[in-house]
Scaffold this motif. Structure first.
Motif, PDB file in Angstrom:
ATOM      1  N   VAL A 147      13.425  -0.881  11.025  1.00  9.76           N
ATOM      2  CA  VAL A 147      12.747  -1.300   9.784  1.00  9.76           C
ATOM      3  C   VAL A 147      13.774  -1.581   8.688  1.00  9.76           C
ATOM      4  O   VAL A 147      13.774  -2.658   8.077  1.00  9.76           O
ATOM      5  CB  VAL A 147      11.759  -0.206   9.306  1.00  9.76           C
ATOM      6  CG1 VAL A 147      11.051  -0.659   8.026  1.00  9.76           C
ATOM      7  CG2 VAL A 147      10.748   0.140  10.394  1.00  9.76           C
TER       8      VAL A 147
ATOM      9  N   ASP B 231      19.250   6.282  -3.613  1.00 10.07           N
ATOM     10  CA  ASP B 231      20.394   7.143  -3.956  1.00 10.07           C
ATOM     11  C   ASP B 231      21.017   7.780  -2.704  1.00 10.07           C
ATOM     12  O   ASP B 231      22.143   8.269  -2.760  1.00 10.07           O
ATOM     13  CB  ASP B 231      19.936   8.255  -4.922  1.00 10.07           C
ATOM     14  CG  ASP B 231      18.762   9.072  -4.404  1.00 10.07           C
ATOM     15  OD1 ASP B 231      17.969   8.538  -3.597  1.00 10.07           O
ATOM     16  OD2 ASP B 231      18.634  10.248  -4.792  1.00 10.07           O
TER      17      ASP B 231
ATOM     18  N   THR C  84      10.653   5.682   5.504  1.00  9.88           N
ATOM     19  CA  THR C  84      11.075   6.631   4.455  1.00  9.88           C
ATOM     20  C   THR C  84      11.071   8.101   4.893  1.00  9.88           C
ATOM     21  O   THR C  84      11.277   8.975   4.053  1.00  9.88           O
ATOM     22  CB  THR C  84      10.171   6.485   3.209  1.00  9.88           C
ATOM     23  OG1 THR C  84       8.806   6.625   3.616  1.00  9.88           O
ATOM     24  CG2 THR C  84      10.365   5.152   2.518  1.00  9.88           C
TER      25      THR C  84
ATOM     26  N   THR D  94       9.308  -5.434  11.680  1.00 12.45           N
ATOM     27  CA  THR D  94       9.908  -5.334  13.015  1.00 12.45           C
ATOM     28  C   THR D  94       9.358  -6.414  13.953  1.00 12.45           C
ATOM     29  O   THR D  94       9.730  -6.457  15.124  1.00 12.45           O
ATOM     30  CB  THR D  94       9.655  -3.939  13.633  1.00 12.45           C
ATOM     31  OG1 THR D  94       8.247  -3.784  13.821  1.00 12.45           O
ATOM     32  CG2 THR D  94      10.187  -2.833  12.743  1.00 12.45           C
TER      33      THR D  94
ATOM     34  N   ARG E 222       1.350  -3.903   6.098  1.00 15.93           N
ATOM     35  CA  ARG E 222       1.895  -4.034   7.454  1.00 15.93           C
ATOM     36  C   ARG E 222       1.043  -4.950   8.336  1.00 15.93           C
ATOM     37  O   ARG E 222       1.565  -5.609   9.224  1.00 15.93           O
ATOM     38  CB  ARG E 222       1.968  -2.642   8.085  1.00 15.93           C
ATOM     39  CG  ARG E 222       2.736  -2.559   9.374  1.00 15.93           C
ATOM     40  CD  ARG E 222       2.404  -1.257  10.077  1.00 15.93           C
ATOM     41  NE  ARG E 222       2.967  -0.090   9.424  1.00 15.93           N
ATOM     42  CZ  ARG E 222       4.069   0.528   9.835  1.00 15.93           C
ATOM     43  NH1 ARG E 222       4.721   0.081  10.885  1.00 15.93           N
ATOM     44  NH2 ARG E 222       4.489   1.606   9.210  1.00 15.93           N
TER      45      ARG E 222
ATOM     46  N   TYR F 114      18.647   7.920   7.505  1.00 14.92           N
ATOM     47  CA  TYR F 114      17.870   7.164   6.511  1.00 14.92           C
ATOM     48  C   TYR F 114      18.814   6.411   5.568  1.00 14.92           C
ATOM     49  O   TYR F 114      18.680   5.189   5.386  1.00 14.92           O
ATOM     50  CB  TYR F 114      16.951   8.120   5.743  1.00 14.92           C
ATOM     51  CG  TYR F 114      16.323   7.512   4.502  1.00 14.92           C
ATOM     52  CD1 TYR F 114      15.319   6.557   4.593  1.00 14.92           C
ATOM     53  CD2 TYR F 114      16.741   7.914   3.224  1.00 14.92           C
ATOM     54  CE1 TYR F 114      14.751   6.004   3.447  1.00 14.92           C
ATOM     55  CE2 TYR F 114      16.177   7.369   2.081  1.00 14.92           C
ATOM     56  CZ  TYR F 114      15.187   6.413   2.195  1.00 14.92           C
ATOM     57  OH  TYR F 114      14.639   5.864   1.058  1.00 14.92           O
TER      58      TYR F 114
ATOM     59  N   ASN G   8       0.826  -1.221   0.000  1.00 16.86           N
ATOM     60  CA  ASN G   8       0.000   0.000   0.000  1.00 16.86           C
ATOM     61  C   ASN G   8       0.856   1.265   0.000  1.00 16.86           C
ATOM     62  O   ASN G   8       0.349   2.367   0.161  1.00 16.86           O
ATOM     63  CB  ASN G   8      -0.967   0.022   1.197  1.00 16.86           C
ATOM     64  CG  ASN G   8      -0.216  -0.028   2.523  1.00 16.86           C
ATOM     65  OD1 ASN G   8       0.952  -0.418   2.552  1.00 16.86           O
ATOM     66  ND2 ASN G   8      -0.857   0.351   3.598  1.00 16.86           N
ATOM     67  N   GLY G   9       2.160   1.121  -0.163  1.00 14.54           N
ATOM     68  CA  GLY G   9       3.025   2.299  -0.233  1.00 14.54           C
ATOM     69  C   GLY G   9       2.979   2.896  -1.635  1.00 14.54           C
ATOM     70  O   GLY G   9       2.302   2.375  -2.531  1.00 14.54           O
ATOM     71  N   MET G  10       3.709   3.985  -1.822  1.00 12.03           N
ATOM     72  CA  MET G  10       3.678   4.673  -3.124  1.00 12.03           C
ATOM     73  C   MET G  10       4.180   3.751  -4.240  1.00 12.03           C
ATOM     74  O   MET G  10       3.540   3.608  -5.271  1.00 12.03           O
ATOM     75  CB  MET G  10       4.535   5.946  -3.053  1.00 12.03           C
ATOM     76  CG  MET G  10       4.508   6.753  -4.316  1.00 12.03           C
ATOM     77  SD  MET G  10       5.145   8.413  -4.074  1.00 12.03           S
ATOM     78  CE  MET G  10       6.894   8.083  -3.872  1.00 12.03           C
TER      79      MET G  10
ATOM     80  N   LEU H 142      11.426   9.339  -6.303  1.00 12.16           N
ATOM     81  CA  LEU H 142      10.236   8.590  -6.759  1.00 12.16           C
ATOM     82  C   LEU H 142       8.980   9.454  -6.739  1.00 12.16           C
ATOM     83  O   LEU H 142       8.772  10.211  -5.795  1.00 12.16           O
ATOM     84  CB  LEU H 142       9.980   7.434  -5.790  1.00 12.16           C
ATOM     85  CG  LEU H 142      10.429   6.022  -6.098  1.00 12.16           C
ATOM     86  CD1 LEU H 142       9.823   5.075  -5.066  1.00 12.16           C
ATOM     87  CD2 LEU H 142      10.061   5.597  -7.504  1.00 12.16           C
TER      88      LEU H 142
HETATM   89  N1  LIG Z   1      10.119   8.014  -2.124  1.00 15.61           N
HETATM   90  C1  LIG Z   1      11.300   8.248  -2.682  1.00 15.61           C
HETATM   91  O1  LIG Z   1      11.567   9.343  -3.222  1.00 15.61           O
HETATM   92  C2  LIG Z   1      12.349   7.167  -2.690  1.00 15.61           C
HETATM   93  C3  LIG Z   1      13.600   7.472  -3.236  1.00 15.61           C
HETATM   94  C4  LIG Z   1      14.579   6.464  -3.257  1.00 15.61           C
HETATM   95  C5  LIG Z   1      14.293   5.208  -2.759  1.00 15.61           C
HETATM   96  N2  LIG Z   1      13.075   4.947  -2.222  1.00 15.61           N
HETATM   97  C6  LIG Z   1      12.825   3.591  -1.719  1.00 15.61           C
HETATM   98  O2  LIG Z   1      11.728   3.058  -2.447  1.00 15.61           O
HETATM   99  C7  LIG Z   1      11.008   2.124  -1.637  1.00 15.61           C
HETATM  100  C8  LIG Z   1       9.526   2.462  -1.659  1.00 15.61           C
HETATM  101  O3  LIG Z   1       9.364   3.771  -1.136  1.00 15.61           O
HETATM  102  P1  LIG Z   1       7.962   4.515  -1.129  1.00 15.61           P
HETATM  103  O4  LIG Z   1       8.236   5.944  -1.474  1.00 15.61           O
HETATM  104  O5  LIG Z   1       6.949   3.727  -1.873  1.00 15.61           O
HETATM  105  O6  LIG Z   1       7.646   4.461   0.437  1.00 15.61           O
HETATM  106  P2  LIG Z   1       6.271   4.631   1.216  1.00 15.61           P
HETATM  107  O7  LIG Z   1       5.208   5.181   0.338  1.00 15.61           O
HETATM  108  O8  LIG Z   1       6.632   5.359   2.468  1.00 15.61           O
HETATM  109  O9  LIG Z   1       5.885   3.135   1.551  1.00 15.61           O
HETATM  110  C9  LIG Z   1       6.575   2.420   2.516  1.00 15.61           C
HETATM  111  C10 LIG Z   1       5.781   1.202   2.880  1.00 15.61           C
HETATM  112  O10 LIG Z   1       6.470   0.545   3.939  1.00 15.61           O
HETATM  113  C11 LIG Z   1       5.498   0.143   4.897  1.00 15.61           C
HETATM  114  N3  LIG Z   1       6.128  -0.040   6.199  1.00 15.61           N
HETATM  115  C12 LIG Z   1       6.848   0.842   6.924  1.00 15.61           C
HETATM  116  N4  LIG Z   1       7.301   0.265   8.037  1.00 15.61           N
HETATM  117  C13 LIG Z   1       6.850  -1.018   8.029  1.00 15.61           C
HETATM  118  C14 LIG Z   1       6.993  -2.126   8.875  1.00 15.61           C
HETATM  119  N5  LIG Z   1       7.681  -2.059  10.034  1.00 15.61           N
HETATM  120  N6  LIG Z   1       6.444  -3.306   8.517  1.00 15.61           N
HETATM  121  C15 LIG Z   1       5.724  -3.409   7.388  1.00 15.61           C
HETATM  122  N7  LIG Z   1       5.537  -2.403   6.543  1.00 15.61           N
HETATM  123  C16 LIG Z   1       6.103  -1.212   6.848  1.00 15.61           C
HETATM  124  C17 LIG Z   1       4.469   1.242   4.880  1.00 15.61           C
HETATM  125  O11 LIG Z   1       3.287   0.769   5.473  1.00 15.61           O
HETATM  126  P3  LIG Z   1       2.230   1.737   6.219  1.00 15.61           P
HETATM  127  O12 LIG Z   1       1.455   2.370   5.111  1.00 15.61           O
HETATM  128  O13 LIG Z   1       1.457   0.824   7.071  1.00 15.61           O
HETATM  129  O14 LIG Z   1       3.061   2.725   7.001  1.00 15.61           O
HETATM  130  C18 LIG Z   1       4.362   1.470   3.371  1.00 15.61           C
HETATM  131  O15 LIG Z   1       3.497   0.537   2.782  1.00 15.61           O
HETATM  132  C19 LIG Z   1      11.666   2.188  -0.268  1.00 15.61           C
HETATM  133  O16 LIG Z   1      12.609   1.158  -0.160  1.00 15.61           O
HETATM  134  C20 LIG Z   1      12.388   3.528  -0.256  1.00 15.61           C
HETATM  135  O17 LIG Z   1      13.494   3.517   0.617  1.00 15.61           O
HETATM  136  C21 LIG Z   1      12.094   5.894  -2.176  1.00 15.61           C
END
Ligand SMILES: NC(=O)c1ccc[n+]([C@@H]2O[C@H](COP(=O)([O-])OP(=O)(O)OC[C@H]3O[C@@H](n4cnc5c(N)ncnc54)[C@H](OP(=O)(O)O)[C@@H]3O)[C@@H](O)[C@H]2O)c1
Length: 289
Positions: free
Chosen positions: A79, A103, A64, A38, A32, A126, A9-11, A152
């Motif tokens: 995490v 990055d 994040t 965790t 989650r 982070y 359900n994340g982005m 992203l």
């Molecule tokens: N966003 C960026 O610009 C960016 C840039 C570079 C790399 N990334 C990487 O891309 C990946 C996806 O990022 P995103 O932007 O899609 O992140 P996001 O929208 O914040 O989604 C993160 C997801 O992780 C879940 N989560 C967090 N803690 C958890 C836990 N303890 N157990 C289970 N689920 C957990 C969240 O669930 P809840 O909804 O329940 O909190 C959510 O579904 C990540 O690895 C991030 O580091 C992102």
């Protein structure tokens, strides 16, 4: 392929599920409430992480909140480091892992696009916690894939372009950082790259999986708003020093994605056309007028 998506359900996770399903894969989308990285018991008890139910596990879970991580490092490491360790313990000898990293493992002092073998040196909690997660994946599994992505944006989460559109609609005078450079990456394109990796049984290793255009946050904001408004929008430029944040960010986090391209995976569309689709989708779900 049978693919289990964590953080569904994340982005990113939302679009990974959509793209994999559209391509006809058997997808198990977990959030989650199904698996909390965790809580090792939730990992151990999850049948969708077992080899017979998943050829692949795509891990889109992460802590994040880049700035907040400076205040609560233990949660970020729980995490992004310990959580990945817990997951790898379960996957050892089983399903293949495709893990997402960032990055922010780099310090931004490079003068040309980072390649996978360049030295890492994260500037904040982070990035440090994500790098630790990379290390565990590589140390504990025989054939993990790590995709480092950047900047992203997709309609299912908080992203820089959405923040810009909301601020613009709220009538705020926007001043945007013009001395940090990176590669915007659309979630659908990254999801397509992930699907291709799964389908081609890509060799294990680290890959830079990001859009192909390099720009500053300022340029990105101007492009997004010009597309959103359908007229040229000009914004004021500021420097990093004028916009202090809790976490230091790399000034230059441009990554070279040619290792992935050489493996036949090159789904990155021009930023403008990715933003057009992104804005259209935001309007369709009534996120923006
Ligand atoms: N966003 C960026 O610009 C960016 C840039 C570079 C790399 N990334 C990487 O891309 C990946 C996806 O990022 P995103 O932007 O899609 O992140 P996001 O929208 O914040 O989604 C993160 C997801 O992780 C879940 N989560 C967090 N803690 C958890 C836990 N303890 N157990 C289970 N689920 C957990 C969240 O669930 P809840 O909804 O329940 O909190 C959510 O579904 C990540 O690895 C991030 O580091 C992102």
């Amino acid at each position: 392929m049978k693919v289990t998506v964590l953080g569904a359900n994340g982005m990113l996770g939302t679009d990974v599920v959509k793209v994999l399903e559209a391509l006809g894969h058997e997808v198990k989308a977990l959030t989650r409430k199904d698996v909390d990285l965790t809580k090792p018991a939730t990992i151990n008890d999850c049948k969708w992480l077992a080899k017979k139910n998943a050829d692949w596990v795509v891990n889109c879970i992460a802590y994040t909140a880049v700035d907040k991580a400076e205040e609560e490092p233990e949660i970020a490491f729980d995490v992004n480091e310990e959580g990945v360790l817990n997951l790898c313990g379960k996957l050892n000898g089983g399903s293949r892992l495709l893990h997402i990293s960032t990055d922010f493992v780099f310090d931004g002092t490079a003068t040309q696009p980072y390649v996978e073998t360049d030295e890492t040196n994260p500037l904040g909690v982070y990035g440090q916690s994500k790098l630790a997660g990379e290390h565990y994946s590589e140390a504990m599994l025989d054939d993990p894939i790590i995709f480092r992505t950047s900047w992203l944006f997709g309609p299912s989460g908080k992203s820089f372009p959405l923040t810009m559109i909301n601020a613009h609609n709220a009538g705020r005078q926007l001043r945007v950082v013009a001395d940090q450079f990176g590669c915007p990456t659309y979630t659908v394109d990254l999801a397509t790259a992930i699907a291709s990796a799964v389908e081609s049984n890509l060799d294990s290793g680290i890959y830079h999986a990001c859009g192909s255009e390099r720009m500053s946050w300022h340029e990105f904001a101007e492009r997004v708003l010009s597309i959103y408004k359908d007229e040229e929008v000009r914004l004021d430029k500021i420097g990093t020093a004028d916009y202090p944040t809790q976490a230091k960010r790399p000034a230059y986090s441009v990554m070279n994605n040619s290792k992935l391209a050489e493996a036949g995976i090159n789904p990155w569309r021009p930023v403008d056309s990715a933003v057009e689709e992104f804005v259209e989708r935001l309007r369709r779900i009534h996120q923006v007028p």
